[in-house]
Write a protein that holds these residues in place. Sequence first.
Motif, PDB file in Angstrom:
ATOM      1  N   ARG A  63       1.261  -1.047   0.205  1.00  0.00           N
ATOM      2  CA  ARG A  63       0.160  -0.149   0.112  1.00  0.00           C
ATOM      3  C   ARG A  63       1.043   1.096  -0.245  1.00  0.00           C
ATOM      4  NH1 ARG A  63      -3.100  -3.453  -1.215  1.00  0.00           N
ATOM      5  NH2 ARG A  63      -4.903  -3.611   0.253  1.00  0.00           N
ATOM      6  N   ALA A  64       0.775   2.150  -0.715  1.00  0.00           N
ATOM      7  CA  ALA A  64       1.296   3.812  -0.823  1.00  0.00           C
ATOM      8  C   ALA A  64       1.258   3.975   0.489  1.00  0.00           C
ATOM      9  CB  ALA A  64       0.665   3.703  -2.010  1.00  0.00           C
ATOM     10  N   LYS A  65       0.338   4.105   1.099  1.00  0.00           N
ATOM     11  CA  LYS A  65       0.411   4.493   3.147  1.00  0.00           C
ATOM     12  C   LYS A  65       1.319   3.740   3.149  1.00  0.00           C
ATOM     13  CE  LYS A  65      -4.224   6.140   3.550  1.00  0.00           C
ATOM     14  NZ  LYS A  65      -5.636   5.717   4.223  1.00  0.00           N
ATOM     15  N   GLU A  66       1.861   2.730   3.393  1.00  0.00           N
ATOM     16  CA  GLU A  66       2.911   1.877   3.997  1.00  0.00           C
ATOM     17  C   GLU A  66       4.230   2.185   2.993  1.00  0.00           C
ATOM     18  OE1 GLU A  66       3.973  -2.678   4.941  1.00  0.00           O
ATOM     19  OE2 GLU A  66       2.765  -2.078   3.025  1.00  0.00           O
ATOM     20  N   THR A  67       4.139   2.329   2.352  1.00  0.00           N
ATOM     21  CA  THR A  67       5.726   2.856   2.078  1.00  0.00           C
ATOM     22  C   THR A  67       6.170   4.447   2.215  1.00  0.00           C
ATOM     23  OG1 THR A  67       5.137   1.637  -0.429  1.00  0.00           O
ATOM     24  CG2 THR A  67       7.230   3.923  -0.191  1.00  0.00           C
ATOM     25  N   GLN A  68       4.582   4.945   2.642  1.00  0.00           N
ATOM     26  CA  GLN A  68       4.988   6.339   2.662  1.00  0.00           C
ATOM     27  C   GLN A  68       5.046   6.535   4.348  1.00  0.00           C
ATOM     28  OE1 GLN A  68       5.232   9.257   0.603  1.00  0.00           O
ATOM     29  NE2 GLN A  68       5.732  10.518   1.963  1.00  0.00           N
ATOM     30  N   ALA A  69       5.244   5.782   5.274  1.00  0.00           N
ATOM     31  CA  ALA A  69       5.105   5.862   6.649  1.00  0.00           C
ATOM     32  C   ALA A  69       6.846   4.872   6.911  1.00  0.00           C
ATOM     33  CB  ALA A  69       4.075   4.535   7.726  1.00  0.00           C
ATOM     34  N   TRP A  70       7.195   3.989   6.312  1.00  0.00           N
ATOM     35  CA  TRP A  70       8.423   3.784   6.279  1.00  0.00           C
ATOM     36  C   TRP A  70       9.531   4.548   5.533  1.00  0.00           C
ATOM     37  CZ3 TRP A  70      12.060   3.131   1.880  1.00  0.00           C
ATOM     38  CH2 TRP A  70      13.091   3.143   2.478  1.00  0.00           C
ATOM     39  N   LEU A  71       9.030   5.454   4.597  1.00  0.00           N
ATOM     40  CA  LEU A  71      10.211   6.546   4.242  1.00  0.00           C
ATOM     41  C   LEU A  71      10.489   7.413   5.096  1.00  0.00           C
ATOM     42  CD1 LEU A  71      11.757   7.995   1.807  1.00  0.00           C
ATOM     43  CD2 LEU A  71       9.894   9.004   1.191  1.00  0.00           C
ATOM     44  N   GLU A  72       9.098   8.132   5.996  1.00  0.00           N
ATOM     45  CA  GLU A  72       8.946   8.981   6.750  1.00  0.00           C
ATOM     46  C   GLU A  72       9.994   8.486   8.808  1.00  0.00           C
ATOM     47  OE1 GLU A  72       5.112   9.888   7.464  1.00  0.00           O
ATOM     48  OE2 GLU A  72       4.801  10.975   5.173  1.00  0.00           O
ATOM     49  N   GLY A  73       9.686   7.383   8.247  1.00  0.00           N
ATOM     50  CA  GLY A  73      10.546   6.486   9.076  1.00  0.00           C
ATOM     51  C   GLY A  73      12.069   6.423   9.269  1.00  0.00           C
ATOM     52  N   LEU A  74      12.771   6.938   7.946  1.00  0.00           N
ATOM     53  CA  LEU A  74      14.020   6.737   7.759  1.00  0.00           C
ATOM     54  C   LEU A  74      14.474   8.360   8.304  1.00  0.00           C
ATOM     55  CD1 LEU A  74      13.952   5.940   3.937  1.00  0.00           C
ATOM     56  CD2 LEU A  74      14.367   4.105   6.284  1.00  0.00           C
ATOM     57  N   LYS A  75      16.108   7.867   8.948  1.00  0.00           N
ATOM     58  CA  LYS A  75      16.543   8.884   9.710  1.00  0.00           C
ATOM     59  C   LYS A  75      17.426   9.600   8.521  1.00  0.00           C
ATOM     60  CE  LYS A  75      17.361   6.716  14.018  1.00  0.00           C
ATOM     61  NZ  LYS A  75      18.441   6.380  15.048  1.00  0.00           N
TER      62      LYS A  75
END
Length: 186
Positions: A165-177
């Motif tokens: 899901r695109a929301k899953e991808t976006q959450a992962w991206l936002e969780g990157l340091k």
Amino acid sequence: MPLERVVVFGFAGSGKSTLARQLAQRLGLEYFETDALHWNPGWVGTPTPQFREKIEAATAGVRWATEGNYSQVRDIYLKRADTVIWLDYPFWFTYLRLLRRTLGRILDRQPICNGNYETFGGAFLSRKSLLLYALQSRWRMWREGTDYSSRWDTYPHLEVLRFRRAKETQAWLEGLKDGGQRAAGA
């Protein structure tokens, strides 16, 4: 594991280029667009030997991100990448995104790469239409019982991240340091 050489796979319209650009910007990676290396003015494709040379040169760097669905260069990406991101979104979602993007590019006359533009005839009346290709490739993969995972099974060094899901991808991206490390709990 830091993300230093990343290739994003997915069906047409999944957002491969967008995610690769976002990763490059966020992590300070070099970004190269595979379509720009393949398509010359007038939608003339680069012959495979020269295309492979371009991809070899682009992936020779230490830190990069790109998108890659071209079968004739897939082996180059996969032997050099450390991470594969697979955007495994539902067909209806990717196809609607692709249709919306195509219509937007036609109406706004947005250049794509190397001076090329999408046209109504090319998108809706041509056998080389990306919209038609998207339908045919999904059908072929479903009929053959294959999916993208079979494309990198022989590369055990890869970390494969699969997002449905695109929301899953976006959450992962936002969780990157910075530097590509995952934030705690991501």
